[in-house]
Scaffold this active site. Structure first.
Site, short mmCIF file in Angstrom:
data_model
loop_
_atom_site.label_atom_id
_atom_site.label_comp_id
_atom_site.label_asym_id
_atom_site.label_seq_id
_atom_site.Cartn_x
_atom_site.Cartn_y
_atom_site.Cartn_z
N ASP A 1 0.87 -1.17 0.00
CA ASP A 1 0.00 0.00 0.00
C ASP A 1 0.91 1.23 0.00
OD1 ASP A 1 -2.14 1.67 -0.07
OD2 ASP A 1 -3.22 0.74 1.58
C1 BGC Z 1 -4.91 3.29 -0.09
C2 BGC Z 1 -5.05 2.29 -1.20
C3 BGC Z 1 -4.88 2.96 -2.53
C4 BGC Z 1 -3.54 3.64 -2.56
C5 BGC Z 1 -3.22 4.31 -3.87
C6 BGC Z 1 -3.66 4.13 -0.23
O1 BGC Z 1 -3.64 5.17 0.66
O2 BGC Z 1 -4.93 2.63 1.15
O3 BGC Z 1 -6.28 1.63 -1.10
O4 BGC Z 1 -5.02 2.04 -3.57
O5 BGC Z 1 -3.50 4.62 -1.54
O6 BGC Z 1 -3.98 5.42 -4.09
#
Ligand code: BGC
Length: 766
Positions: free
Chosen positions: A297
């Site tokens: 993530d």
């Molecule tokens: C989120 C993800 C997301 C990623 C990219 C993160 O903060 O938890 O779900 O896909 O950002 O935007």
């Protein structure tokens, strides 16, 4: 044995497979090479790569270069640009539009040594530009066909815009409505989540053609169990909960062929998911045989330092790589340290090869090696985005996602002629909020508001008064609009307008940006002064239809007690107002059922229907003794339980029967029930089947959803619905630490919600 191509063939294959020669030159051979199995094509590429280039595939950067201007000259952006040219960028996120994607892909394909295409990812969560209902709302449809269709629409627009990968579906089972991301998932039940995960993966990925994108199943795992519902907070769950509740939707998505997974911000058993080998290597890659890759993530590798799990980013990169986290989203840990870690013997080159192979395989699967510009077609972009059939598609999903929570005195459906209707609430006139959270490519003001939807029905007189604003939190990018609105100056106008109305439609709830990532709430009531507005209007006119717009269950006990009609209208996307109007006027007979329980009070949270029994269970009724599991000041039960949802038809269940009283190994039992539509309108009912395993090697929930069917039943008609229960339905993660069916006694329940009345016992012998 590993297959190695002869050098000459291999060089030719590479040139062809990378698409760096002209189409004319290679047509014949190209087709031939495409027929080689992907793993052989991947091997041929891997064999050419330096350690740094392999590590480069494991590096993902956020969009960094304004392609309409010159290349960046200094700072982080310039460094990332240099890395792109060196072949050290495997993927980018948050770049969209054919023009920008093409410009960056061109650098990867034409200016790097090996011409390896980049994979472009984006959070296409519930639509790209044409927005579908938020995923939680879609889950309320219980309709796998339309959920798959919705994902198809999102994929088609995203793919037309140059993207080849979406960071969806989120399949986190969510029990805590305080957590803002419940809007992104399918609610509290593992079975419903699993079915929906499959539908979404199929919808996004299809046959991996030019209108499809790779899915990314997230967040692996346990993220939704953040303590106290506060996003990014500590997670502490048992292995039993992990396997029986959290993992099933992930397993279902992996089995459905999802190409990628995303790990999560949280820790599990004290080990952050990004550095968690049990999750990524043992469960996902070994036990489930997942062949795709795992992306971290955003910054989650670097956050292992803040968690207190590693001393610095270098050690975080070591632990993440060893644990099977294949791609680093924006921590820069791999690009900065991984090659050195390999040289120091802290990470084996085999692990790097494995990660790079997984990433390259997905690029091959997507056809990016055959045509790196497969997703870069300006004409297709123009013709695809916002298509009429997509608008019709999301309207259909939106109607089917609405849940009728309450309808007394037959206030709904509204009469079409001669009525004076007053519409109240800032959300009623809002064309942005219904788009919900995570709708990055949709422009503000592009949703149909409830007011616009209602105004299409010309037979009534409609007046509108705002009454009060909705408190709004931070927007997606941190800028703020109205916060904690306390202004009641609009009350008088709203109350005066309500006085003379036949019916008052009040649209209250949360703004779309009060939900989603980082939008946890410690209160679940109607934000701002909306509750006061509701009560002020009620004093002068009780004929209120309350339309809720929200991204999570809310605590609305006063409304549930006093307001005659309540409609759960979520954040329904681009066609929101049209969908709500059609339901209010009865042009669509509501059929949605709640995918998450609505609590009576915040103190009940986390609240979910599939809880354990406890040693001192009880219902809502106070007893003389205090020594049972209850609250002194609140009932135990939900205000509106999981699976609840009314219709303008009236469904009655009877005659629940089993084909026998027991079954054994490889056998099954048939369950049948009669459902009567005792009304004058045709309707659709989600018939739900639950089981209770009475005793087992580990305690089991009091009820678990195991099957459901959407039954269209004509006015006055009775339909017999049948289900089959086999071993699969009674398997669970037992005290032996594996999924298996245990002999024992069970109850089956069938009905229109998780609070079912009909039940029959059976047993299983193995
Ligand atoms: C989120 C993800 C997301 C990623 C990219 C993160 O903060 O938890 O779900 O896909 O950002 O935007």
């Amino acid at each position: 044995m590993k297959y190695t191509l002869p050098k000459y063939l291999f060089a030719a294959l590479l040139a062809l497979s990378l698409g760096c020669s002209t189409a004319k030159q290679n047509t014949a051979a190209f087709t031939k090479e495409r027929q080689l199995p992907i793993d052989r094509r991947v091997d041929s590429v891997l064999a050419l790569m330096t350690l740094e280039e392999k590590v480069g595939q494991m590096n993902q950067y956020n969009g960094f270069w304004d392609v309409t201007g010159p290349a960046p000259q200094g700072g982080d952006a310039a460094l990332k640009y240099e890395h792109l040219k060196k072949g050290w960028v495997g993927s980018m996120l948050n770049v969209k539009g054919v023009k920008d994607v093409r410009a960056l892909q061109k650098i990867a394909v034409e200016e790097t040594r090996l011409h390896i295409p980049v994979i472009f990812g984006f959070d296409v969560i519930h639509g790209y530009k044409t927005i579908s209902p938020i995923p939680l709302a879609e889950a309320a449809s219980w309709d796998m066909e339309i959920i798959e269709r919705s994902a198809q629409i999102a994929a088609a627009e995203a793919a037309a815009s140059g993207l080849n990968w979406t960071f969806a579906p989120m399949v986190d089972v969510s029990r805590d409505a305080r957590w803002g991301r419940v809007m992104e998932g399918a609610g509290e039940d593992p079975y419903l989540n699993s079915r929906i995960a499959v539908a979404r993966v199929k919808g996004f990925q299809g046959n991996l053609g030019e209108f499809n994108v790779a899915a990314c199943v997230k967040h692996f795992a346990g993220y939704s169990f953040a303590e106290a519902g506060r996003d990014y907070n500590t997670v502490d769950i048992s292995n039993n909960t992990l396997h029986n509740i959290v993992l099933p939707p992930f397993k279902a998505a992996s089995d459905a062929g999802a190409l990628t997974f995303m790990n999560s911000f949280n820790e599990l058993e004290g080990i952050p998911a990004t550095g968690n080998a049990y999750l990524q290597r043992d469960i996902l890659k070994r036990d489930w045989g997942f062949k795709g890759f795992v992306v971290s993530d955003w910054g989650s590798m670097g956050e292992m330092v803040t968690h207190g799990y590693t001393k610095d980013l270098k050690e975080a990169a070591e632990k993440a790589a060893n644990a099977g986290s294949d791609m680093d989203m924006e921590s820069h840990g791999y690009v900065e340290h991984l090659a050195a870690l390999v040289r120091e013997g802290k990470v084996s080159e085999d692990k790097i090869n494995d990660a790079a192979r997984r990433i390259l395989s997905v690029k091959f699967e997507l056809g990016l090696f055959d045509d790196p510009y497969k997703y870069c077609n300006e004409a297709r972009e123009q013709q695809t985005i916002g298509k009429k059939e997509f608008q019709d598609g999301v309207l259909d999903v939106a109607k089917k996602s609405i849940v009728l929570l309450k309808n007394e005195r037959s206030l709904l459906p509204l009469k079409k002629q001669g009525q004076k209707i007053t519409v109240i609430g800032a959300l009623a006139n809002d064309k942005t909020s219904p788009l919900g959270s995570w709708r990055i490519a949709a422009e503000d003001g592009t949703a149909v508001s409830v007011l616009e939807g209602l105004n299409q029905y010309k037979g009534n007189t409609i007046t509108y008064a705002k009454g009060a604003d909705v408190a709004v939190g931070k927007t997606l990018f941190g800028s703020e609009t109205k916060i904690n609105t306390t202004d009641k100056s609009g009350f008088a106008e709203a109350v005066a307008a309500a006085k003379n109305a036949d019916v008052v439609v009040m649209v209250l709830g949360e703004h779309g940006l009060q939900t989603g990532e980082g939008r946890s709430r410690a209160k679940l009531d109607l934000p701002g002064v909306q509750q006061e507005l509701l009560e002020a209007v009620y004093k002068v006119n009780q004929n209120i239809v309350l339309v809720l717009q929200n991204g999570r269950p809310l605590t609305i006990p006063w409304a549930a007690e006093n307001v005659p009609a309540i409609v759960e209208g979520w954040h329904l996307g681009t066609q929101s107002g049209n969908a709500i109007a059609q339901v209010l006027y009865g042009d669509y007979n509501p059929s949605g059922k709640l995918p998450m329980s609505f609590p009576r009070s915040i103190g009940q949270v986390p609240l979910y229907y599939n809880h354990k029994s406890t040693g001192r269970p009880g219902g809502d009724t106070p007893t003389e003794s205090v020594f049972w599991s209850h609250y002194g000041d609140e009932a135990n039960s939900a205000l509106y339980p999981f699976g609840h949802g009314l219709s303008y038809s009236k469904f009655e269940y009877s005659n629940l029967k089993l084909s026998g009283s027991s079954f054994g190994k490889n056998g099954n039992i048939t369950v049948s029930v009669d459902v009567k539509n005792n009304s004058t309108v045709d309707g659709k009912e989600v018939v739900q089947l639950y089981l209770h395993d009475l005793f087992a090697s580990v305690t089991r929930p009091v009820k678990e959803l195991k099957a459901f069917e959407l039954a269209e039943i004509k006015a006055g008609q009775t339909k017999t619905i049948t289900f089959t229960i086999n071993e699969k339905a009674i398997e669970f993660y037992t005290a032996n630490n594996k999924w298996e069916a245990e002999a024992g006694d069970f109850k089956v329940f069938v009905g229109g919600s998780s609070v079912t009345k009909l039940e029959v016992p059976f047993s299983y012998t193995n």
